[in-house]
Scaffold this active site. Sequence first.
Site, PDB file in Angstrom:
ATOM      1  N   ARG A   1      11.453   4.323   5.080  1.00 16.41           N
ATOM      2  CA  ARG A   1      11.303   4.551   6.519  1.00 16.41           C
ATOM      3  C   ARG A   1      12.134   3.552   7.320  1.00 16.41           C
ATOM      4  O   ARG A   1      12.663   3.874   8.395  1.00 16.41           O
ATOM      5  CB  ARG A   1       9.827   4.460   6.922  1.00 16.41           C
ATOM      6  CG  ARG A   1       9.555   4.924   8.343  1.00 16.41           C
ATOM      7  CD  ARG A   1       8.082   5.177   8.567  1.00 16.41           C
ATOM      8  NE  ARG A   1       7.300   3.943   8.608  1.00 16.41           N
ATOM      9  CZ  ARG A   1       5.971   3.920   8.696  1.00 16.41           C
ATOM     10  NH1 ARG A   1       5.284   5.055   8.713  1.00 16.41           N
ATOM     11  NH2 ARG A   1       5.330   2.769   8.742  1.00 16.41           N
TER      12      ARG A   1
ATOM     13  N   CYS B   1      -2.962   1.434   6.946  1.00 14.29           N
ATOM     14  CA  CYS B   1      -3.054   0.797   8.262  1.00 14.29           C
ATOM     15  C   CYS B   1      -3.559   1.753   9.336  1.00 14.29           C
ATOM     16  O   CYS B   1      -4.022   1.318  10.383  1.00 14.29           O
ATOM     17  CB  CYS B   1      -1.700   0.225   8.662  1.00 14.29           C
ATOM     18  SG  CYS B   1      -0.355   1.420   8.553  1.00 14.29           S
TER      19      CYS B   1
ATOM     20  N   GLU C   1       8.960   3.578  14.192  1.00 18.54           N
ATOM     21  CA  GLU C   1       9.679   3.951  12.970  1.00 18.54           C
ATOM     22  C   GLU C   1       9.595   5.447  12.774  1.00 18.54           C
ATOM     23  O   GLU C   1       8.681   6.111  13.276  1.00 18.54           O
ATOM     24  CB  GLU C   1       9.097   3.212  11.765  1.00 18.54           C
ATOM     25  CG  GLU C   1       9.317   1.717  11.839  1.00 18.54           C
ATOM     26  CD  GLU C   1       8.835   0.983  10.604  1.00 18.54           C
ATOM     27  OE1 GLU C   1       9.326  -0.147  10.378  1.00 18.54           O
ATOM     28  OE2 GLU C   1       7.983   1.513   9.868  1.00 18.54           O
TER      29      GLU C   1
ATOM     30  N   ASN D   1       0.801  -1.224   0.000  1.00 21.73           N
ATOM     31  CA  ASN D   1       0.000   0.000   0.000  1.00 21.73           C
ATOM     32  C   ASN D   1       0.839   1.282   0.000  1.00 21.73           C
ATOM     33  O   ASN D   1       0.379   2.329  -0.452  1.00 21.73           O
ATOM     34  CB  ASN D   1      -0.999   0.009   1.162  1.00 21.73           C
ATOM     35  CG  ASN D   1      -0.333  -0.135   2.515  1.00 21.73           C
ATOM     36  OD1 ASN D   1       0.794  -0.620   2.616  1.00 21.73           O
ATOM     37  ND2 ASN D   1      -1.023   0.272   3.564  1.00 21.73           N
TER      38      ASN D   1
ATOM     39  N   SER E   1       0.193  -7.610   7.890  1.00 20.99           N
ATOM     40  CA  SER E   1      -0.903  -8.082   8.734  1.00 20.99           C
ATOM     41  C   SER E   1      -0.396  -8.650  10.050  1.00 20.99           C
ATOM     42  O   SER E   1       0.744  -9.136  10.152  1.00 20.99           O
ATOM     43  CB  SER E   1      -1.707  -9.153   7.999  1.00 20.99           C
ATOM     44  OG  SER E   1      -0.959 -10.357   7.905  1.00 20.99           O
TER      45      SER E   1
ATOM     46  N   GLU F   1       5.187  -3.491  12.441  1.00 22.06           N
ATOM     47  CA  GLU F   1       4.084  -2.542  12.302  1.00 22.06           C
ATOM     48  C   GLU F   1       2.967  -3.320  11.654  1.00 22.06           C
ATOM     49  O   GLU F   1       2.984  -3.590  10.452  1.00 22.06           O
ATOM     50  CB  GLU F   1       4.529  -1.335  11.466  1.00 22.06           C
ATOM     51  CG  GLU F   1       3.536  -0.172  11.525  1.00 22.06           C
ATOM     52  CD  GLU F   1       2.590  -0.145  10.337  1.00 22.06           C
ATOM     53  OE1 GLU F   1       1.418  -0.551  10.537  1.00 22.06           O
ATOM     54  OE2 GLU F   1       2.999   0.246   9.242  1.00 22.06           O
TER      55      GLU F   1
ATOM     56  N   SER G   1       0.650  11.247  10.043  1.00 20.82           N
ATOM     57  CA  SER G   1       1.981  10.730   9.730  1.00 20.82           C
ATOM     58  C   SER G   1       2.949  11.865   9.392  1.00 20.82           C
ATOM     59  O   SER G   1       2.611  12.796   8.652  1.00 20.82           O
ATOM     60  CB  SER G   1       1.911   9.759   8.551  1.00 20.82           C
ATOM     61  OG  SER G   1       1.135   8.631   8.878  1.00 20.82           O
TER      62      SER G   1
ATOM     63  N   GLU H   1       4.591  -8.732  -3.418  1.00 24.48           N
ATOM     64  CA  GLU H   1       4.544  -9.262  -4.783  1.00 24.48           C
ATOM     65  C   GLU H   1       3.728  -8.372  -5.725  1.00 24.48           C
ATOM     66  O   GLU H   1       3.931  -8.400  -6.940  1.00 24.48           O
ATOM     67  CB  GLU H   1       3.966 -10.684  -4.800  1.00 24.48           C
ATOM     68  CG  GLU H   1       2.516 -10.804  -4.375  1.00 24.48           C
ATOM     69  CD  GLU H   1       2.336 -10.979  -2.875  1.00 24.48           C
ATOM     70  OE1 GLU H   1       1.214 -11.342  -2.473  1.00 24.48           O
ATOM     71  OE2 GLU H   1       3.298 -10.758  -2.120  1.00 24.48           O
TER      72      GLU H   1
END
Length: 532
Positions: A210, A337, A512, A202, A282, A303, A495, A228
């Site tokens: 990061r 997320c 992070e 994503n 996930s 994360e 963010s 992938e």
Amino acid sequence: MATCLRLRSCRAPRLPPAPAGRGLRPRCSVPAAPALGSAQPRRSAGGLAGLSAALLRTDGFVGGRWLPAAAVFPVHDPASGAELGLVADCGVPETRAAVRAAYEAFCSWKGVSAKERSSLLRKWYGLMIQNKDDLAKIITAESGKPLKEAQGEVVYSALFLEWFSEEARRIYGDVIYTPARDRRALVLKQPVGVAAVITPWNFPSAMITRKVGAALAAGCTVVVKPAEHTPFSALALAELANQAGIPPGVYNVVPCSRKKAKEVGETLCTDPLVSKISFTGSTATGKILLHHAAGSVKRVSMELGGHAPFIVFDSANVDQAVAGAMASKFRNSGQTCVCSNRFLVQRGIHDSFVKKFAEAIKTKLRVGNGFEERTTQGPLIDEKAVEKVEKHVSDAISKGATVVTGGKRHQLGRNFFEPTLLSNVTRDMLCSHEETFGPLAPVIKFDTEEEAVAIANAADVGLAGYFYSQDPAQIWRVAERLEVGMVGVNEGLISSVECPFGGVKQSGLGREGSKYGIDEYLELKYVCFGGL
């Protein structure tokens, strides 16, 4: 912490040098087995045609060389289904070669001065900015997100390299005075070693920089396994790293298909030359990787999944709350997320919020191909993602929810889904306790602050949370009581490279970005200096 003694008996294979500024040829057949000595880049096609050939790499990148594999896998445009290109399907042999190359490079990279590491990261940042338009087009082609969002991601991604180029020179130790007058205690910070970096689709560029920016700044080397769905971004970054002068073996990429993802992930987590695992994805996959990493007690950063609550209290400014909801929910078609998954709205303001939220969805969102200028909502990543949104919507409707707007696949077909708003949602519905990862906004009505906080904290994950209120005392109470790693107060976009990103509970381990992000790649060493 890794040492370099073992490498004498397992040196990285010697691979042909990466061609500087050389274009990619049309797709060709690949050898029947990994040919480490004869890497020939293949040209990608489809939606990537017309971009800089130097950035369109299809082989793995190991030890500063382009590495073909015994097989290839197709990458598709999620908007049209068209094949974008065939990418090297790296397996266990290529992964082990990458780890060994990274380990060999670590022996020298850890001794490079902080100033020089900083300079190289800054050059890499500069090349990303210089190539930002092409990098954005690659992101849109392989992930489907609108081009404007992709352009924003490239800048955001590059800023991590800039930030950690600066943090590289700010790794400080300590001097501790002990009770013994003839002793001094020193605390050193040293790089962990080889870091395996496993990233999602994503944010195919930002999730790499990061992690990698922090790792390289600390003196670590990395092996990146991109998702992938989106390997082209990782490989383009490899090309720019090479152009920036990042030494061979410091940044390695092993793309692979879903079929080989399990064995590649397990290899990275169990190889004794790997000292650190950093993963975004996930919660279920994170637990598997933690299990593998536990065998050799590796350092880990995770994360993982989120299920962010978005609370609107009676005292909130409704217009501000709607604007925040739009930004938080529908960025990347809800495939982030930290996007809001549950909208908890207090009874006194509920109807006004739902009405204005629905109007904003209808007037401000446009579904379409990410390359179209007016598009704000691209496709979901694949059919499986669409099916999950459909499942959540149908489950909610069957249990009494009302579709305010949207609710079905978009007329464009394939992976497109209408931005959807549901009201009369209850806590027993799937969308109330599962992360949707799509353009679905379910609204739950509540009466008291205590009720809202209890609903928000009922999840077993805690990445981000948002709430809108004009009551200062309430703001302090709720911000402290929400069980999440990040809180947005009267703000839907939180963010920033300067701020720590991470969650609590089953949303992960570590942080992070920010000044804290580099600590994930450093070990503390205590040195006792006696006889003074």
